[in-house]
Each structure stands twice: as structure tokens, then as C-alpha cells.
Scaffold this motif. Sequence first.
Motif, short mmCIF file in Angstrom:
data_model
loop_
_atom_site.label_atom_id
_atom_site.label_comp_id
_atom_site.label_asym_id
_atom_site.label_seq_id
_atom_site.Cartn_x
_atom_site.Cartn_y
_atom_site.Cartn_z
N ARG A 166 -2.96 -2.91 -5.33
CA ARG A 166 -3.54 -2.59 -4.03
C ARG A 166 -4.82 -3.41 -3.79
O ARG A 166 -5.04 -3.96 -2.71
N GLU A 170 -0.86 17.41 -14.01
CA GLU A 170 0.23 18.39 -13.95
C GLU A 170 1.24 18.17 -15.07
O GLU A 170 1.72 19.12 -15.69
N ASP A 175 0.73 4.14 -2.73
CA ASP A 175 0.53 5.56 -2.38
C ASP A 175 1.59 6.43 -3.05
O ASP A 175 1.29 7.53 -3.54
N GLN A 176 2.81 5.93 -3.05
CA GLN A 176 3.92 6.69 -3.65
C GLN A 176 3.65 6.97 -5.13
O GLN A 176 3.88 8.09 -5.61
N GLN A 215 0.07 3.99 -12.26
CA GLN A 215 -1.04 4.18 -11.33
C GLN A 215 -2.12 3.13 -11.53
O GLN A 215 -2.72 2.64 -10.55
N ARG A 260 -3.12 0.54 -8.56
CA ARG A 260 -4.49 0.35 -8.03
C ARG A 260 -4.88 -1.13 -8.08
O ARG A 260 -5.51 -1.65 -7.16
N ARG A 311 0.83 -1.21 0.00
CA ARG A 311 0.00 0.00 0.00
C ARG A 311 0.86 1.26 0.00
O ARG A 311 0.52 2.26 -0.65
N ARG A 312 1.97 1.23 0.74
CA ARG A 312 2.84 2.39 0.78
C ARG A 312 3.44 2.68 -0.60
O ARG A 312 3.51 3.83 -1.04
N GLU A 366 0.63 6.83 -6.65
CA GLU A 366 -0.64 7.54 -6.87
C GLU A 366 -0.55 9.01 -6.50
O GLU A 366 -1.42 9.80 -6.88
N ARG A 367 0.50 9.41 -5.79
CA ARG A 367 0.65 10.83 -5.47
C ARG A 367 1.03 11.65 -6.70
O ARG A 367 0.87 12.87 -6.71
N GLY A 368 1.59 11.01 -7.72
CA GLY A 368 1.93 11.73 -8.94
C GLY A 368 0.70 12.25 -9.65
O GLY A 368 -0.39 11.70 -9.52
N SER A 369 0.87 13.31 -10.41
CA SER A 369 -0.27 13.95 -11.10
C SER A 369 -0.06 13.92 -12.60
O SER A 369 0.80 14.62 -13.14
#
Length: 437
Positions: free
Chosen positions: A106, A22, A13-14, A99, A103, A9-10, A16-19
Motif C-alpha cells: 500500500r 482473534e 484492506d481485505q 498484513q 502495508r 488498496r482494496r 488488513e480486516r483480519g484479526s
Amino acid sequence: MTSVFDRIRRLADQVERGSTTELDDRARACRATKEAVKDTKALVESVRVQLGEAWHGGAGEAALSSLEDFKKNRDDQAEDLEESARSFEVVRDALAKAQLEARSKRADADALQTKLDNVWRGLGSGTGTVVLAWAEDKVIKARAVVLLADMQRVVTTYDAVLLVEGLKIRNRTGRVWELAGSEKRNPAEIAAIILQEIPGLAALVAKNPKLDLALLEGDWDTIMRDPAVARKIYDYFGFEYVEDGDFYTTGEHSVQSYLGWHDIYDKMEKLIGADLDRTSAQGDNMEFTDPATGKQYRLELWKGSYGFGGAFGGEVGFYTSDAGDDSGYFSAAQGDDQIKVTQQIYDKQSGEVYFTNDGQGADGTDKRHFWNLGIRTEPGVHPDQLGQRATIEVQDVGMRDRMYDEMTRYATAHPEEHLTVTKGSDDPPVLSYDWRK
């Protein structure tokens, strides 16, 4: 104690924090700026044409020449921006894929943990036995470990793409630098990512029986003709095959660009199977200083055999160090300090030209690089058979003259090198040399 499920999961998260939004915005910003640059170029050209009808004489022609240079610079900047936009899109697509996989991993981890919880919950409610519960616990946790390895692969693959494209962007000049984002990685991080990629490279080779055989025979020409393998080697090691000239060269974003130069590197040539002539006789190097900035420059020439006698070629390297830096370390030349080199490797006895590298490997179309390397895979050619000649174009006449003076000093101090140096034109500032050591 952190469980394997928490680690999965960590990592998710790493990623999925990317955009991706952006990154998309940055690609669009590059292209919007590119259009503005092209508009500026068109305006400059219009002004230049109008002034050209009235301006005459030395001062007028100099001003028109400056406007022409400014227009060309806008072309180069527009190309940089377009290539940077493509890099951002490559990273965006890699992030979107990572991502999606994160998912999925996860969800698989959540399902495995629920299954594990149900095993022990069922035991508490009187269904099942301790032995069966323990056995199923081990099976589920083994699957979780495999899942964690897959999740780590997802992160590493994305990180590798981010590194490669980031290096390309950061090595470009102008406004593109401000869009680059994070700071440079240190050499240890780069080495770690490269080492992580070696199994993937080996897997690509293993998929193709012809490549597997070529690897056993050391037939790199065949290996590098495979597009997937060639792309990976170029992305992580910087080497690419120039089919038209039948030689290998290196890109500006190669790992070597971050390692710079130190005299100790020459002491390691035997470890990589090289037997080279080099311009550093008795510790004397071709170095000069810019009197205005104090920045120091070093020019290095090499020629000889590589790969334990299986290849031959030559190199022209250009490096810089800041004023007052006496560490002996030089950085690879960047930006305006880079030079445009046309290197030719030839047989001293017959005069036969083996190949010419006219700046292959440089980013964009300017052919400027910190390193002109050309290596051909052909055994049995030794350093004393080879001559190297080249033309070097630099940014301004002052740098050309300082380089010429230093090369001439070195040639005079070491007649055994058989190095002759000649000044060329001032526009562009050029010198040439012939090295027949």
C-alpha cells in the motif's frame, strides 16, 4: 473506472480486516478447553478406579467399559483441540505476514501515485514536456501493475493457508467444529485455489536441478522426498509419501474429501491413466442403509495400475448419503461414520505382499478415514496380478453386520469377483475380506 492503485488498496484492506488477535484468542481457547478436557479425563479415571474396586458382574463391567471409552474419547478430543490450536496459529502467522506485506505494498502504491500526480502537475506548471510526461506515466503505471500482481500473490498465499488449515479444523469432531468459523468452500473455489498454486509448485521444482530432471523422467519418489514440494502437494492435493512402506497415500483433508463419490467418476479413470478392477459389477454396488436414521452407505474397492502403467496399488473408500437422497452422489464419510482400514496389496501367484497401509493418511492417531489408498510407483504391474485383502473396523456391531451382509450378498451375486468375507471380533467390531478378482 477503478484505477490500479485503488485495486491495490482494496486488496490491502481485505487482508488488513483480519484479526491476528482473534486467531490468537481461538488458539488459547482451544488449549484452555484441552486442559479442561484433560481434567475431566483425570476425574473419570479416578471414578473408574474407585468403582472398579466394588463393581463386578456383567452390568458393572459394562459400565466400567463405558467409562474407559469415555476417557479415551477425552484423549482424542484433547488431541483434536491441540491440533486445532496449532492450525489457528499457522493462520495467525500467515495473516501477520500478509498484513505486513499488504502495508508495504500500500505504501509503495501511495508513493507511485504521488509520483504520477507530480508528473502531470509539473507539466501543468510548465516544467517538462507532454512526451516525457506520457513516457513516465507509462513506466509508473507498469510498476503499479507489477505491484498489483504482488498484492494478489499476497492475498492468494494467505487464502491458500486459510483453506488448508480450515479444512483440517472443519474435519475434526467435538467442540472443535464450533470453533471452525466459516462455511465450506464449494469445489469450484477449491479447484481455483489449487490451479493458482500450480505455478508455485512448478517454481519449487525448477529451483532444484535434480527435481527438474526427476519431473522430466516422471520420478515422483525423488520429487516427493523434497520437504517443500511434499508439503505443498500434501496441503493442496492430499498426497503424501510413506517412506517406511514405499507407497503414497492421502490425507483426510484432501480435495477428494470434498468431491465425494459418484459412479461417473469410474468412467473417467482412463483420463488419469488408471486401469482398475472395481466392485461395481454391472452397476451393482455394495450399499446398505441404517434402519434407525435412513442414512445410506456405500463401500467401494479398487485395485490395479495408475499413472498410465507407472504405478500400482489399491483403494478402500467409504461414503454416505442422507435418507431419501436418490441423486447418486455420496459424500466422503466423516466423524463416527469413518472406518479404520488396514489394506494389503499382494501378488496372487507368489503370495508376495507388496505393501500394507494400516491407516496412514488419517488425521490424529485413531487411523479412521473415509479412504485408505496405497499406490507404489513401479511400472508393469497389472490388475489381474494383484490381490487385495483388508480388515475394516467400524463404529458399532450393527454397522459391521450390515456391511458384512451386503459384502456377502455382493460376493454371492458375483462369484467372478472371488471375494470372501469373514466376521471378526465384536469389540472392536471388525470384518475382513480377501479379493482376488
